[in-house]
Design an enzyme around this catalytic site. Structure first.
Site, PDB file in Angstrom:
ATOM      1  N   LYS A   1      61.419  29.903  19.306  1.00  0.00           N
ATOM      2  CA  LYS A   1      62.630  29.123  19.035  1.00  0.00           C
ATOM      3  C   LYS A   1      62.816  28.948  17.535  1.00  0.00           C
ATOM      4  CE  LYS A   1      64.726  24.670  20.419  1.00  0.00           C
ATOM      5  NZ  LYS A   1      64.507  23.439  21.219  1.00  0.00           N
TER       6      LYS A   1
ATOM      7  N   SER B   1      67.855  22.560  24.534  1.00  0.00           N
ATOM      8  CA  SER B   1      68.318  23.187  23.309  1.00  0.00           C
ATOM      9  C   SER B   1      67.649  24.531  23.006  1.00  0.00           C
ATOM     10  CB  SER B   1      68.046  22.236  22.128  1.00  0.00           C
ATOM     11  OG  SER B   1      66.645  22.016  21.942  1.00  0.00           O
TER      12      SER B   1
ATOM     13  N   SER C   1      64.576  20.085  26.693  1.00  0.00           N
ATOM     14  CA  SER C   1      64.999  21.298  26.001  1.00  0.00           C
ATOM     15  C   SER C   1      64.186  22.541  26.314  1.00  0.00           C
ATOM     16  CB  SER C   1      65.012  21.063  24.489  1.00  0.00           C
ATOM     17  OG  SER C   1      66.071  20.221  24.118  1.00  0.00           O
TER      18      SER C   1
END
Length: 462
Positions: free
Chosen positions: A79, A156, A180
Site C-alpha cells: 500500500k 482505504s 481498511s
C-alpha cells in the site's frame, strides 16, 4: 491444480525445489499487470524492472542452496503508505511526500530481509481516510468483479485486493484503522487480517490515527494468511504457523444488533448460510446483542479519534495540503478541527471502557461472527458528490470499525456472492492479540466451506 490457485507455501516449495524460478514467477505477475492494469488501476507505482532484478538475485541464491525465509521470491504489493526504498510515497495525495518517507519501516524490513519481492505500490484513499477506495487525484481502482460497471474496490487499501485478483501479486500489505484491510478484502473476494494495535509496528507508515492504526495483510486464502502471518509476526518466530481449529464444539457468538441493521438481504443470506454450515458441523452457535456497539459507533459517526488525529498530523506536517485534499477527505478533516481536546479525551476514555466491557463476552465464546460489509460495493457514479459519498462510506465501515474502536483483532474471509454477483465477506472478531487463534478458527471454517476461488468462481477479467 491450476497454477493460479497454488498457495504461498506451494509456490515457496516449488521455488526451493527449482521447479519454478523467481524470474518466471515475476514475469507471470508482470504479464497479468500489463494485461489488466489499464482497466483495473490497482497501482500508483509499478516497479516491474526492479522486481525482475530482485528475482534474478533470488534465483542465484536459491541455486546456491541459500534460504532467507518463507517469503523469499514471492511477489508482494505494498500500500502506498508504506516506505519502500527507492519508491515515492504519495499516500494518495497529489504529490510525493518528502524522500525520507521512502525509508523502510520494521514490517517492510522484515519482508526485505526474507527477499520477498515488492512489485509495486498500490493505490490508497488519500491519507487512508475512507472506506470505499476512491481517489480524486489518481483515479479509483475498479472492482474486478464488476465487468460492466465501475464499482468501488473498498478502501482505504484500495488497490491491495485488486492486485491479488489481478494476479500481479500473491500477498498484499495494507493498513486498517476502521476496516481498511477488511473492507477491500471483502469487496474483492479476498482474505484480510486486522492486527491488534501494537502487534505489528506502524513506523515507516504514513499515519492516519496514532491511536487506531494497524498494519495488516490481504491474501487469496486463509491458508495463505496463516503462512504470511507466521513469516511476518515476530511474536510467532520459532512457532509453527496457525493450525486449523476444530469446528465441532467451537463456541460461536453471532451478535444480533448493529451488524445486521439495514443489510442487503443477499449478503445476510450468504453470511447466515455460512453460520448454519458451522452449526451443522457441530459448532455451538449462540446469538445475543453485543454491548456498547451503538455507543462506540456514535463516536465513530462523529469523527471518532481518527479525524482529529489526522487533522492534527496534517496541521503539523503538511498544512499546505489541506486545501488540496480530495473533497470527501477535506470536509471531514475541516470538521474535525472543531473537536475540542476535552471531547477528544472523553471519546478515548469511552471507547476504552466500551471495548473492555464488550470483551468480557470472550469468556463465553471463542469468536464473534458478523457480515464484514453490509452493502454491495456501490457504483462510482452513484457516490460522486460529498452528499452521496458520506452515507455510503459510513455504511461500508459500520461493521468493521467496531473491532478497531474496541481494540480487538479481526479478519474477513469470502463466503459467497450477493445479488449483484459481488463478493460477500464473513468477519471474525477476537480479543486483543489473539490473531493466531483467530486465523486457526478461520482455517477450520475454510476447510469446511471451501476457499474463495472454489466458492466464488472467477471474475470476468480482460
Amino acid at each position: 491444480m491450476n497454477a493460479a490457485h497454488l498457495s504461498l507455501a506451494e509456490h515457496a516449495a516449488r521455488l526451493r525445489r527449482r521447479e519454478l524460478t523467481a524470474v518466471a514467477l515475476i514475469d507471470t505477475c508482470a504479464q497479468h499487470h500489463a494485461r489488466m492494469e489499464p482497466r483495473l488501476n490497482a497501482y500508483k507505482t509499478w516497479d516491474g524492472a526492479r522486481a525482475r532484478s530482485a528475482a534474478a538475485a533470488v534465483d542465484t541464491l536459491l541455486d546456491q542452496g541459500q534460504d532467507l525465509g518463507p517469503l523469499m521470491g514471492l511477489p508482494v504489493s505494498v500500500k502506498d503508505l508504506y516506505g519502500v526504498p527507492g519508491l515515492p510515497v504519495f499516500a494518495g495525495s497529489d504529490e510525493a511526500l518528502p524522500e525520507a518517507w521512502q525509508a523502510a519501516g520494521p514490517l517492510v524490513a522484515r519482508l526485505q530481509r526474507q527477499l520477498g519481492i515488492v512489485v509495486g505500490k498500490t493505490h490508497t484513499v488519500e491519507f487512508a481516510f475512507g472506506g470505499l477506495g476512491v481517489n480524486a487525484h489518481w483515479g479509483t481502482p475498479r472492482n474486478p468483479w464488476s465487468p460492466h460497471e465501475h464499482r468501488v474496490p473498498g478502501g482505504s487499501s484500495a488497490g491491495a485486493g485488486v492486485s491479488l485478483v489481478q494476479g500481479s501479486a500473491l500477498l498484499a500489505l495494507g493498513t486498517d484503522t476502521a476496516g481498511s484491510v477488511r473492507v477491500p478484502a471483502s469487496m474483492t473476494g479476498q482474505v484480510g487480517l486486522k492486527t491488534t494495535v501494537g502487534r505489528w509496528p506502524v513506523e515507516g507508515i504514513v499515519p492516519l490515527s496514532s491511536s487506531l492504526d494497524t498494519a495488516g495483510v490481504l491474501t487469496r486464502t486463509v491458508e495463505d494468511l496463516a503462512y504470511a502471518f507466521a513469516a511476518l509476526d515476530t511474536e510467532s518466530q520459532g512457532l509453527p504457523a496457525p493450525a486449523p481449529v476444530r469446528v465441532q464444539g467451537l463456541r460461536v457468538g453471532v451478535p444480533t444488533n448493529h451488524f445486521w441493521d439495514d443489510i442487503d438481504p443477499s449478503i445476510a443470506a450468504a453470511v447466515e448460510a455460512a453460520v448454519q454450515r458451522l452449526a451443522q458441523a457441530g459448532a455451538q452457535v449462540v446469538r445475543f446483542p453485543l454491548p456498547h456497539c451503538e455507543e462506540a459507533f456514535d463516536i465513530f459517526r462523529r469523527g471518532g479519534l481518527a479525524a482529529s488525529e489526522l487533522a492534527a498530523y496534517l496541521d503539523q506536517h503538511f498544512p499546505h495540503k489541506v486545501e488540496r485534499l480530495d473533497p470527501v477527505v477535506r470536509d471531514r478533516v475541516r470538521w474535525a478541527e472543531q473537536v475540542s481536546s476535552v471531547e477528544y479525551l472523553r471519546r478515548k476514555a469511552v471507547l476504552q471502557r466500551c471495548g473492555a466491557g464488550a470483551a468480557r463476552l470472550f469468556d463465553d465464546v471463542d469468536v464473534l461472527l458478523t457480515p464484514t460489509v453490509p452493502a454491495s460495493p456501490p457504483r462510482l457514479a452513484d457516490i460522486g458528490t460529498v452528499e452521496t459519498y458520506a452515507p455510503a462510506n459510513m455504511k461500508a465501515m459500520r461493521n468493521t470499525a467496531i473491532s478497531n474502536l474496541f481494540g480487538w483483532c479481526a479478519l474477513t474471509m469470502p463466503v459467497g456472492l450477493d445479488a449483484n454477483r459481488m463478493p460477500v465477506g464473513l468477519q471474525l472478531m477476537g480479543p486483543p492479540r489473539a490473531e493466531a487463534r483467530l486465523i486457526g478458527i478461520a482455517l477450520g471454517i475454510e476447510a469446511l466451506i471451501g476457499q474463495g476461488h472454489a466458492l466464488l468462481g472467477a471474475p470476468d477479467l480482460p
